[in-house]
Design an enzyme around this catalytic site. Structure first.
Site, PDB file in Angstrom:
ATOM      1  N   ASN A   9      77.823  69.692  61.636  1.00  0.00           N
ATOM      2  CA  ASN A   9      77.403  68.291  61.631  1.00  0.00           C
ATOM      3  C   ASN A   9      78.479  67.496  62.361  1.00  0.00           C
ATOM      4  O   ASN A   9      79.534  67.217  61.789  1.00  0.00           O
ATOM      5  CB  ASN A   9      77.242  67.802  60.179  1.00  0.00           C
ATOM      6  N   LYS A  11      78.389  64.532  63.183  1.00  0.00           N
ATOM      7  CA  LYS A  11      78.343  63.108  62.816  1.00  0.00           C
ATOM      8  C   LYS A  11      78.338  62.266  64.104  1.00  0.00           C
ATOM      9  O   LYS A  11      77.764  62.698  65.094  1.00  0.00           O
ATOM     10  CB  LYS A  11      79.481  62.772  61.843  1.00  0.00           C
ATOM     11  N   HIS A  94      71.932  63.325  53.596  1.00  0.00           N
ATOM     12  CA  HIS A  94      73.392  63.402  53.661  1.00  0.00           C
ATOM     13  C   HIS A  94      73.985  62.238  52.855  1.00  0.00           C
ATOM     14  O   HIS A  94      73.438  61.130  52.868  1.00  0.00           O
ATOM     15  CB  HIS A  94      73.877  63.355  55.111  1.00  0.00           C
ATOM     16  N   GLU A  96      76.386  60.356  53.403  1.00  0.00           N
ATOM     17  CA  GLU A  96      76.681  59.147  54.195  1.00  0.00           C
ATOM     18  C   GLU A  96      75.416  58.327  54.407  1.00  0.00           C
ATOM     19  O   GLU A  96      75.461  57.096  54.439  1.00  0.00           O
ATOM     20  CB  GLU A  96      77.347  59.559  55.518  1.00  0.00           C
ATOM     21  N   GLU A 167      77.100  69.321  48.821  1.00  0.00           N
ATOM     22  CA  GLU A 167      78.253  68.648  49.401  1.00  0.00           C
ATOM     23  C   GLU A 167      78.802  67.635  48.406  1.00  0.00           C
ATOM     24  O   GLU A 167      78.315  66.482  48.353  1.00  0.00           O
ATOM     25  CB  GLU A 167      77.862  67.918  50.686  1.00  0.00           C
ATOM     26  N   GLY A 173      85.340  65.142  54.182  1.00  0.00           N
ATOM     27  CA  GLY A 173      86.301  64.475  55.056  1.00  0.00           C
ATOM     28  C   GLY A 173      87.613  64.134  54.375  1.00  0.00           C
ATOM     29  O   GLY A 173      88.416  63.366  54.910  1.00  0.00           O
ATOM     30  N   SER A 212      84.930  69.647  53.619  1.00  0.00           N
ATOM     31  CA  SER A 212      86.251  70.124  54.040  1.00  0.00           C
ATOM     32  C   SER A 212      86.320  71.643  54.215  1.00  0.00           C
ATOM     33  O   SER A 212      87.362  72.259  53.957  1.00  0.00           O
ATOM     34  CB  SER A 212      87.334  69.632  53.082  1.00  0.00           C
TER      35      SER A 212
HETATM   36  P1  13P Z   1      83.776  67.628  56.441  1.00  0.00           P
HETATM   37  O1  13P Z   1      83.653  69.108  56.752  1.00  0.00           O
HETATM   38  O2  13P Z   1      84.425  66.851  57.521  1.00  0.00           O
HETATM   39  O3  13P Z   1      84.363  67.407  55.089  1.00  0.00           O
HETATM   40  O4  13P Z   1      82.272  67.053  56.375  1.00  0.00           O
HETATM   41  C1  13P Z   1      81.345  67.703  55.584  1.00  0.00           C
HETATM   42  C2  13P Z   1      80.010  67.123  55.854  1.00  0.00           C
HETATM   43  O5  13P Z   1      79.742  65.993  55.499  1.00  0.00           O
HETATM   44  C3  13P Z   1      79.045  67.950  56.588  1.00  0.00           C
HETATM   45  O6  13P Z   1      77.769  67.406  56.535  1.00  0.00           O
END
Ligand code: 13P
Length: 255
Positions: A9, A11, A94, A96, A167, A173, A212
């Site tokens: 992803n 983003k 997700h 976010e 997640e 992150g 992460s």
């Molecule tokens: P990170 O691997 O940067 O923590 O992000 C995870 C994520 O949100 C994948 O969709």
């Protein structure tokens, strides 16, 4: 045996030159055959990525879709449009999107249905916040998010053509990963809930971990019984690192 699944992803990261360089690196390091690898770039780069990478054993996805097939929704894109651009997967729910764009469980369920309508395989994200975990409500939260989709008419269509991504919000992150034991426990809980729908169904749905994930922690996570791969954010922006993570997931098939 469930086929391992790893998705990148990206983003809202990347540029045209980043995409070119990433492909060059992937040509040298990318694994083939042993694992389903899905790249989810920003939509703006999807057709460029899909056209250039079609023959590299990689599939493509989008990070979000709108629930409707068309309409006056400025700035949005339909699942059907993503399909036209070469996507075969769609991330839905997700954290976010849930937090920053106020997507409720009902909206997520509608988007799950929309992805299927368009022939995209949904990657359904679920996960609790740190406050919910500290209050002892992690499992209830995750199961409620799962039920929000499984309970929606049209979502179920009982084949295993979707992926669940656990997640934990506090691990995204932050550099803080759920321990393999914490993650396995939640994956087992999710699979048990899927088992209430049907045993074969539960055994065939891939449940992947996100939050992460990196080259150093992938092995400990991906060797857990119910962790079938990963949804990788930050570490997926480095092609060699992402390839290494995919190879670790591929070793599930070897064992
Ligand atoms: P990170 O691997 O940067 O923590 O992000 C995870 C994520 O949100 C994948 O969709």
């Amino acid at each position: 045996m469930r086929r391992p699944f790893v998705a990148a992803n990206w983003k809202m990261h990347g540029t045209a030159s980043f995409v070119e360089a990433y492909l060059e690196d992937w040509r040298k390091t990318g694994p083939r055959g042993v694992v389903d690898v899905v790249i989810c770039p920003p939509l703006a780069y999807l057709d460029r990525v899909a056209a250039a990478w079609g023959d590299h054993g990689v599939q493509f996805g989008v990070q979000a879709v709108h629930a409707e097939p068309s309409g006056a929704y400025t700035g949005e894109h339909a699942a059907e449009m993503a399909r036209d651009l070469g996507a075969t997967y769609a991330i839905v729910g997700h954290s976010e999107r849930r937090q920053l764009f106020a997507e409720s469980d009902a909206v997520v369920a509608a988007k799950f249905v929309a992805a299927r309508r368009a022939g995209l395989m949904p990657v359904l994200c679920v996960g609790e916040t740190l406050a919910e975990r500290r209050a002892g409500g992690a499992e209830a939260k995750v199961l409620a998010q799962l039920d929000g989709v499984l309970g929606r008419p049209g979502a179920k269509a009982l084949d295993a053509d979707f992926v669940v991504a656990y997640e934990p919000v506090w691990a995204i992150g932050t550099g803080e990963t759920a321990t393999p034991t914490q993650a396995q426990r939640m994956h087992g809980t999710i699979r048990a809930r899927l088992g209430e729908v049907g045993d074969a169904f539960a055994q065939s749905v891939r449940i992947v971990y996100g939050g992460s994930v990196n080259v150093d922690n992938a092995e400990a996570l991906f060797t857990q019984t119910d962790i079938d791969g990963g949804l990788v954010g930050g570490a997926s922006l480095d092609a060699a690192a992402f390839a290494a993570i995919c190879r670790v997931a591929g070793r599930r098939t070897d064992s």
